[in-house]
Design a protein around this motif. Structure first.
Motif, PDB file in Angstrom:
ATOM      1  N   SER A   1       0.836  -1.211   0.000  1.00 21.03           N
ATOM      2  CA  SER A   1       0.000   0.000   0.000  1.00 21.03           C
ATOM      3  C   SER A   1       0.867   1.257   0.000  1.00 21.03           C
ATOM      4  CB  SER A   1      -0.969  -0.002   1.179  1.00 21.03           C
ATOM      5  OG  SER A   1      -0.278  -0.143   2.407  1.00 21.03           O
TER       6      SER A   1
ATOM      7  N   LEU B   1       1.782   1.912  -3.595  1.00 24.00           N
ATOM      8  CA  LEU B   1       0.694   2.566  -4.331  1.00 24.00           C
ATOM      9  C   LEU B   1       0.587   4.037  -3.961  1.00 24.00           C
ATOM     10  CD1 LEU B   1      -2.213  -0.060  -4.310  1.00 24.00           C
ATOM     11  CD2 LEU B   1      -0.577   0.425  -6.125  1.00 24.00           C
TER      12      LEU B   1
ATOM     13  N   SER C   1       0.938   7.180  -6.571  1.00 25.26           N
ATOM     14  CA  SER C   1      -0.124   8.180  -6.655  1.00 25.26           C
ATOM     15  C   SER C   1       0.425   9.587  -6.490  1.00 25.26           C
ATOM     16  CB  SER C   1      -1.191   7.917  -5.588  1.00 25.26           C
ATOM     17  OG  SER C   1      -1.790   6.655  -5.773  1.00 25.26           O
TER      18      SER C   1
ATOM     19  N   ALA D   1      -3.885   2.466   5.488  1.00 26.89           N
ATOM     20  CA  ALA D   1      -4.505   1.520   4.561  1.00 26.89           C
ATOM     21  C   ALA D   1      -5.087   0.372   5.370  1.00 26.89           C
ATOM     22  CB  ALA D   1      -3.480   1.007   3.554  1.00 26.89           C
TER      23      ALA D   1
ATOM     24  N   LEU E   1      -7.495  -1.438  -2.751  1.00 27.30           N
ATOM     25  CA  LEU E   1      -6.070  -1.464  -3.076  1.00 27.30           C
ATOM     26  C   LEU E   1      -5.587  -2.858  -3.457  1.00 27.30           C
ATOM     27  CD1 LEU E   1      -4.787   0.852  -0.180  1.00 27.30           C
ATOM     28  CD2 LEU E   1      -5.407   1.496  -2.527  1.00 27.30           C
ATOM     29  N   ARG E   2      -6.175  -3.880  -2.848  1.00 28.32           N
ATOM     30  CA  ARG E   2      -5.728  -5.253  -3.099  1.00 28.32           C
ATOM     31  C   ARG E   2      -6.761  -6.082  -3.865  1.00 28.32           C
ATOM     32  NH1 ARG E   2      -1.087  -6.649  -0.423  1.00 28.32           N
ATOM     33  NH2 ARG E   2      -0.435  -5.310   1.304  1.00 28.32           N
TER      34      ARG E   2
ATOM     35  N   THR F   1      -9.330  -3.317   1.183  1.00 28.09           N
ATOM     36  CA  THR F   1      -8.419  -2.412   1.881  1.00 28.09           C
ATOM     37  C   THR F   1      -8.473  -1.061   1.185  1.00 28.09           C
ATOM     38  OG1 THR F   1      -6.937  -4.227   2.475  1.00 28.09           O
ATOM     39  CG2 THR F   1      -6.034  -2.002   2.572  1.00 28.09           C
TER      40      THR F   1
ATOM     41  N   PHE G   1      -7.489   3.341   1.441  1.00 35.29           N
ATOM     42  CA  PHE G   1      -6.809   4.417   2.144  1.00 35.29           C
ATOM     43  C   PHE G   1      -7.856   5.225   2.907  1.00 35.29           C
ATOM     44  CE2 PHE G   1      -3.255   4.292  -1.140  1.00 35.29           C
ATOM     45  CZ  PHE G   1      -2.313   3.820  -0.247  1.00 35.29           C
TER      46      PHE G   1
ATOM     47  N   LEU H   1      -4.660   7.831  -7.508  1.00 33.11           N
ATOM     48  CA  LEU H   1      -5.059   6.432  -7.694  1.00 33.11           C
ATOM     49  C   LEU H   1      -5.806   6.244  -9.016  1.00 33.11           C
ATOM     50  CD1 LEU H   1      -6.207   5.353  -4.111  1.00 33.11           C
ATOM     51  CD2 LEU H   1      -4.204   4.534  -5.357  1.00 33.11           C
TER      52      LEU H   1
ATOM     53  N   LYS I   1      -4.619   3.934 -12.193  1.00 30.92           N
ATOM     54  CA  LYS I   1      -5.541   2.934 -12.729  1.00 30.92           C
ATOM     55  C   LYS I   1      -5.696   3.121 -14.234  1.00 30.92           C
ATOM     56  CE  LYS I   1      -9.309   1.728 -10.623  1.00 30.92           C
ATOM     57  NZ  LYS I   1     -10.640   1.816  -9.957  1.00 30.92           N
TER      58      LYS I   1
ATOM     59  N   PHE J   1      -1.485   0.649 -11.811  1.00 30.07           N
ATOM     60  CA  PHE J   1      -2.159   0.045 -10.652  1.00 30.07           C
ATOM     61  C   PHE J   1      -2.244  -1.468 -10.837  1.00 30.07           C
ATOM     62  CE2 PHE J   1      -5.733  -1.433  -8.179  1.00 30.07           C
ATOM     63  CZ  PHE J   1      -5.701  -0.678  -7.021  1.00 30.07           C
TER      64      PHE J   1
END
Length: 314
Positions: free
Chosen positions: A52, A55, A59, A98, A116-117, A225, A227, A244, A248, A253
Motif C-alpha cells: 500500500s 501505491l 499516486s 490503509a 487497493l488489493r 483495503t 486508504f 489512484l 488505474k 495500478f
C-alpha cells in the motif's frame, strides 16, 4: 517629446512592470509540500503495509505537476488498533492508513473508495503447526471447519465476521504475540491473507520452525483495503484519489497488483481448496457484486494460472 520627458516615461513604465511582476509573485499560490504520515509497522517482521505504501508513492508521483512536492514518512511509534482512529481524527501523528473499513470509520474519516488489493485480503488461508495438518485434511463442511479454534487481532474486521459466522475465535493483543500464541497452541489456526501467509511463515518460521501454510481450506470473506485519510487533510485526500485514478487509467495500478500478488495467487492453489464463504456486514452482498462486476475486486474462482503467467515469468 524631450529626452528628459521620454526618460521619465520609460522609467514609469519600468516601475509599473516591476510592480506588476512583484504583485503577481506575491499573490501566486505556492503549493505546500504534502506530507503523508503512515503508521509505523508493528515490528521489524511486519511487512503488511509495504504494498500500500508503494501505491501511495505512485499516486503522489503522478500528481506532482498539479499538486506539488510530497513526502512520505511514518509515525514515531506504532499505533495500536484502538488508538489509530482518534489519532487520524486530529491528523497530527498519523494522517493516512490503509485498512479495511470499520464501524465509524466511514463516518469520521475520508475513505478513498479504491480497493487497493482487489479483495484478495479476504482470501484467508491459515498458518498452522505442521503436526495439525491432519485436522484439516478431511474437512468438507463449514460446520467441521468452524469448530477449530482460530486466532485474530482484537480490532480486525475479519474477527467480527468470523465470530458472527459462529467460528471459535481466540483474540490476541499484538501482531507478534499472535504467532507466539499459535506456537503455544492457544489456538490451532491463524487466518491470513494469501498475500501475507507465505511471507509470514518464512519470517516467523525462523522463530517457530513448525509453522506451515495449511493446504486444504480457504475462507472467503468479502473484504477490501482502502486508504483512510484524516478529515483534517481534505486536500491530501483529494490528491490521493486523483493519483489512484491516474495510475488505474495508465495501467500502473494493475501492474503493481499483479507483480505483488501473482506468486501468492498461484502458489496457494485456490482451485484445489475447500472454499467456505461467510458474510461481512461492512460490505453488503450487493456492493460486493457490483465491485466484482466492475472488476474492482476478483473472485477466488478466477483462473490465476493463466492471468499471472507473464508476471511470474518476469
Amino acid at each position: 517629446m524631450t529626452s528628459s520627458r521620454y526618460t521619465f516615461a520609460v522609467n514609469i513604465c519600468l516601475f509599473f512592470s516591476v510592480l506588476l511582476l512583484v504583485t503577481s509573485a506575491l499573490v501566486m499560490p505556492v503549493l505546500a509540500k504534502d506530507v503523508v504520515i503512515l503508521n509505523q509497522p508493528d515490528s521489524v517482521h511486519d511487512t503488511r503495509y509495504e504494498y500500500s505504501y508503494k501505491l501511495m508513492q505512485l499516486s503522489l508521483i503522478h500528481t506532482e505537476d498539479d499538486f506539488g512536492d510530497w513526502e512520505i514518512t511514518t509515525s514515531d511509534y506504532p499505533m495500536t488498533s484502538g488508538r489509530v482512529l482518534p489519532e487520524l481524527m486530529t491528523g497530527e501523528l498519523i494522517n493516512v492508513i490503509a485498512e479495511a473499513p470499520k464501524t465509524q470509520w466511514s463516518e469520521k474519516l475520508i475513505a478513498i473508495d479504491v480497493p487497493l488489493r482487489k479483495g484478495v485480503q479476504g482470501f484467508r488461508i491459515f498458518i498452522i503447526k505442521q503436526q495439525n495438518q491432519s485436522l484439516f485434511s478431511d474437512i468438507n463442511t463449514f460446520e467441521q471447519f468452524k469448530l477449530i479454534p482460530t486466532g485474530s487481532g482484537m480490532f480486525w474486521s475479519t474477527r467480527f465476521a468470523m465470530e458472527k459466522a459462529g467460528m471459535d475465535v481466540v483474540i490476541g493483543s499484538s501482531y507478534d504475540g499472535l504467532f507466539h500464541m499459535l506456537d503455544k497452541e492457544r489456538f490451532i489456526s491463524f487466518g491470513r491473507g494469501i498475500n501475507e501467509a507465505y511471507d509470514e511463515v518464512e519470517t516467523y518460521g525462523k522463530i517457530y520452525p513448525d509453522l506451515i501454510v495449511e493446504k486444504n481450506t480457504l475462507l472467503h470473506i468479502p473484504l477490501v483495503t482502502l486508504f483512510h485519510v484524516s478529515p483534517a487533510h481534505p486536500q491530501l485526500a483529494n490528491r490521493i484519489k486523483v493519483g489512484l485514478q491516474r495510475i488505474k487509467d495508465n495501467g500502473l495500478f494493475d501492474e503493481a497488483f499483479h507483480q505483488e500478488h501473482c506468486q501468492f495467487l498461484v502458489k496457494s492453489q485456490l482451485s484445489q481448496r475447500q472454499v467456505f464463504t461467510i458474510d461481512n456486514e461492512l460490505i453488503s452482498k450487493q456492493d460486493h457484486k457490483e465491485m466484482l462486476k466492475n472488476k474492482e475486486v476478483i473472485s477466488p474462482k478466477t483462473n490465476f494460472d493463466e492471468i499471472c503467467l507473464t508476471y511470474i515469468e518476469e
